[in-house]
Design an enzyme around this catalytic site. Structure first.
Site, PDB file in Angstrom:
ATOM      1  N   ASN A  81      11.238 -14.313  46.659  1.00 20.67           N
ATOM      2  CA  ASN A  81      11.805 -15.387  47.470  1.00 20.67           C
ATOM      3  C   ASN A  81      10.729 -15.897  48.415  1.00 20.67           C
ATOM      4  O   ASN A  81      10.159 -15.120  49.183  1.00 20.67           O
ATOM      5  CB  ASN A  81      13.001 -14.854  48.280  1.00 20.67           C
ATOM      6  N   GLY A  82      10.437 -17.189  48.337  1.00 22.66           N
ATOM      7  CA  GLY A  82       9.430 -17.748  49.222  1.00 22.66           C
ATOM      8  C   GLY A  82       8.491 -18.684  48.488  1.00 22.66           C
ATOM      9  O   GLY A  82       8.800 -19.185  47.407  1.00 22.66           O
ATOM     10  N   CYS A 135       9.255 -19.258  63.003  1.00 21.66           N
ATOM     11  CA  CYS A 135       8.588 -20.459  62.500  1.00 21.66           C
ATOM     12  C   CYS A 135       9.524 -21.649  62.626  1.00 21.66           C
ATOM     13  O   CYS A 135      10.629 -21.646  62.085  1.00 21.66           O
ATOM     14  CB  CYS A 135       8.172 -20.270  61.036  1.00 21.66           C
ATOM     15  N   CYS A 169       8.780 -27.058  60.574  1.00 20.10           N
ATOM     16  CA  CYS A 169       9.397 -28.264  60.011  1.00 20.10           C
ATOM     17  C   CYS A 169       9.880 -29.200  61.118  1.00 20.10           C
ATOM     18  O   CYS A 169      10.104 -30.387  60.882  1.00 20.10           O
ATOM     19  CB  CYS A 169      10.550 -27.898  59.077  1.00 20.10           C
ATOM     20  N   GLY A 185      20.711 -19.857  46.058  1.00 25.39           N
ATOM     21  CA  GLY A 185      20.175 -20.458  44.845  1.00 25.39           C
ATOM     22  C   GLY A 185      21.253 -20.641  43.804  1.00 25.39           C
ATOM     23  O   GLY A 185      21.942 -19.680  43.463  1.00 25.39           O
ATOM     24  N   TYR A 234      20.861 -22.622  58.771  1.00 26.75           N
ATOM     25  CA  TYR A 234      21.477 -23.058  57.514  1.00 26.75           C
ATOM     26  C   TYR A 234      21.401 -22.066  56.362  1.00 26.75           C
ATOM     27  O   TYR A 234      22.386 -21.820  55.687  1.00 26.75           O
ATOM     28  CB  TYR A 234      20.852 -24.393  57.083  1.00 26.75           C
ATOM     29  N   CYS A 269      15.471 -19.036  46.926  1.00 25.05           N
ATOM     30  CA  CYS A 269      16.175 -18.027  46.149  1.00 25.05           C
ATOM     31  C   CYS A 269      16.593 -16.821  46.978  1.00 25.05           C
ATOM     32  O   CYS A 269      16.322 -16.728  48.176  1.00 25.05           O
ATOM     33  CB  CYS A 269      15.313 -17.562  44.981  1.00 25.05           C
ATOM     34  N   SER A 306      28.074 -24.581  56.740  1.00 26.06           N
ATOM     35  CA  SER A 306      27.218 -24.126  57.829  1.00 26.06           C
ATOM     36  C   SER A 306      27.354 -24.934  59.107  1.00 26.06           C
ATOM     37  O   SER A 306      26.810 -24.556  60.141  1.00 26.06           O
ATOM     38  CB  SER A 306      25.748 -24.109  57.374  1.00 26.06           C
ATOM     39  N   CYS A 358       7.638 -28.395  54.731  1.00 24.43           N
ATOM     40  CA  CYS A 358       7.628 -26.924  54.769  1.00 24.43           C
ATOM     41  C   CYS A 358       6.831 -26.410  53.579  1.00 24.43           C
ATOM     42  O   CYS A 358       6.957 -26.916  52.462  1.00 24.43           O
ATOM     43  CB  CYS A 358       9.056 -26.389  54.724  1.00 24.43           C
ATOM     44  N   ASP A 408      24.820 -29.025  60.220  1.00 24.45           N
ATOM     45  CA  ASP A 408      23.686 -28.146  60.501  1.00 24.45           C
ATOM     46  C   ASP A 408      22.382 -28.924  60.639  1.00 24.45           C
ATOM     47  O   ASP A 408      21.484 -28.522  61.369  1.00 24.45           O
ATOM     48  CB  ASP A 408      23.552 -27.082  59.411  1.00 24.45           C
TER      49      ASP A 408
END
Length: 479
Positions: free
Chosen positions: A113-114, A449, A452, A36, A257, A8, A298, A397, A361
């Site tokens: 968001n997260g 990070c 992934c 989102g 992305y 989001c 992207s 992830c 992407d």
């Protein structure tokens, strides 16, 4: 479309005087729509009185002129666009944010968001204390934790500070009370959060700088990992108790992305990062070809980078139908294949009779890539060489994207030769993991990070997730 999806985007307005904060938020959310497309919401604060509307769908569908008129004016507003990472979330309106909470010490709205990695444990603890949950959203857990802290805290910012000591994982958070607006970013800084100021002196908080641009606000700065920023009257205060608690680990996929190419995340241009990725690809995976094209949107920047580095001409390979969102429903059972064909149309003049380098992407599950390649073949491309500006996805992830298992990741289950055959290309190449940091000019991706891709998680890995446990229990009981 079998792409990775971010959860989001958040947007907040703090105005010194009553004004059309709902309209400002509308335009801000429109700029964040790429983060989102499942649901959205706006809460307007008019001197402590909250008016809000939220529903499933795109921003321009949900917020009709009648709805905007109902929201009216105010001195604060909070908005949110959501893509649910929980497959069984069900009710889009119920899961939509911001979340509005009434409690004994006042009212607040929360947008997030997260993804919280200890959500299951916190939710179980709260339920045993009598809390009743209506969604599977982490935001509801965060809201309960802040409310509990608020009961013993002297201020809402103190409550948020206390809550940050309990919640773990990724969160870019905006909390609106009757008189204050508070922005907070997790100590790892997984996802972006920044603020700016309009010519009128109103403060804007947003997930990305492109949303500041959309409402005419000048960028002030990024909110630091672990920082809490309080907008209160003419004063901006900051609490940095959690700054430096953890090593910064900004999601590298924001550059590949998630973020819009015109955004700047933590001082680094998203567009420049993608062009760099394309240039790296050209060096790592050269090929004899006639034209380089990108998959909108992207993949376009990376395609430009590949073309510049390789000397192969860049061409417009696809026209994207911009009027089809995720809510588009194609008739019949061939919906997926038809959706790709309707959403993307090949410019045959660019590819007919030519050897094509196709830059995207990422390649996640491979099904959409295969359909896109087929479109190029049907349009007359003699060769198609696929290049991905991300390394292969190998690990789930836990920080806000919808890759929650390895089951459907094509690079986990197939060799490079098998992937090439499945997608139907003449050659395939992924960005080298060792060169990932070159996107943003950082050796070995230090401070970012990339779990992934490499499985090096900056936090402990959750062993249980409430949403799947919850759905499984209901299933076992036949509900």
């Amino acid at each position: 479309m079998n792409k990775i999806h971010e959860e989001c985007g958040v947007f907040g307005v703090y105005a010194k005087e009553k004004t059309t904060v709902a309209s400002t938020t509308y335009y801000g959310l429109f700029a964040l729509q790429h983060r989102g497309q499942e649901s959205c919401g706006i809460v307007v604060n008019d001197d402590g009185v909250f008016q809000y509307h939220k529903d499933g769908g795109l921003v321009n569908d949900v917020f009709t002129p009648q709805v905007m008129q109902k929201l009216g004016e105010g001195n604060m507003a909070l908005g949110h666009v959501r893509y649910g990472t929980t497959a069984a979330s069900g009710n889009q309106r119920l899961d939509a944010q911001p979340m509005v909470i009434n409690h004994i010490k006042g009212r607040m709205a929360v947008a997030h968001n997260g993804s919280i990695i200890n959500s299951f444990e916190l939710r179980q603890e709260l339920e045993l204390e009598g809390s009743i949950f209506h969604t599977t959203s982490d935001t509801e857990v965060i809201s309960y934790i802040i409310t509990k802290e608020r009961l013993k805290a002297h201020s809402i910012e103190e409550a948020v500070n206390g809550a940050m000591g309990r919640i773990k994982g990724a969160y870019s958070l905006i909390v609106m009370s009757a008189s204050k607006m508070i922005a907070a970013r997790d100590p790892h800084g997984f996802h972006p959060l920044c603020y700016g100021v309009t010519p009128e002196g109103n403060y804007i908080i947003a997930s990305e700088t492109c949303a500041l641009d959309a409402v005419g606000a000048s960028f002030v700065r990024d909110i630091l990992p672990g920082e809490i920023v309080i907008f209160d009257g003419d004063e901006i205060r900051t609490i940095q108790d959690h700054c430096g608690e953890e090593k910064q680990s900004t999601c590298i996929f924001e550059y590949i992305y998630f973020s819009r190419p015109d955004s700047v995340v933590d001082g680094k241009s998203v567009h420049a990062a993608r062009v760099n990725a394309g240039a790296c690809l050209a060096l790592e995976h050269p090929v004899q070809a006639d034209v380089v094209i990108g998959v909108p949107d992207s993949g376009l920047d990376a395609a430009i980078g590949y073309a510049r580095q390789s000397g192969i001409p860049y061409g417009m390979g696809f026209i994207k139908n911009k009027y089809i969102g995720r809510t588009f429903i194609a008739p019949g059972q061939k919906a997926r294949e038809d959706k790709v064909r309707i959403k993307l149309n090949v410019v045959s003049e660019t590819v007919k009779g030519k050897r094509v380098v196709l830059v995207d992407d990422s390649i996640v599950r491979g099904t959409t890539s295969a359909r896109i390649v087929k479109l190029l073949r049907d349009a007359g491309a003699t060769e198609v060489h696929m290049r991905s500006s991300a390394p292969p996805f190998l690990y789930p992830c836990y920080y806000g994207t919808d890759v929650d298992s390895q089951k459907s990741l094509i690079a986990v289950n197939h060799t490079m030769d098998e992937i090439k055959d499945i997608i139907g290309v003449d050659s395939i190449g992924f960005l080298n993991l060792d060169h990932l940091g070159m996107l943003i000019g950082v050796p070995k991706c230090e401070g970012y990070c990339s779990a992934c891709f490499d499985g090096q998680y900056p936090t402990e890995v959750p062993t249980q997730k409430y949403d799947t446990k919850f759905e499984r229990k209901l299933s076992e009981r036949g509900e």
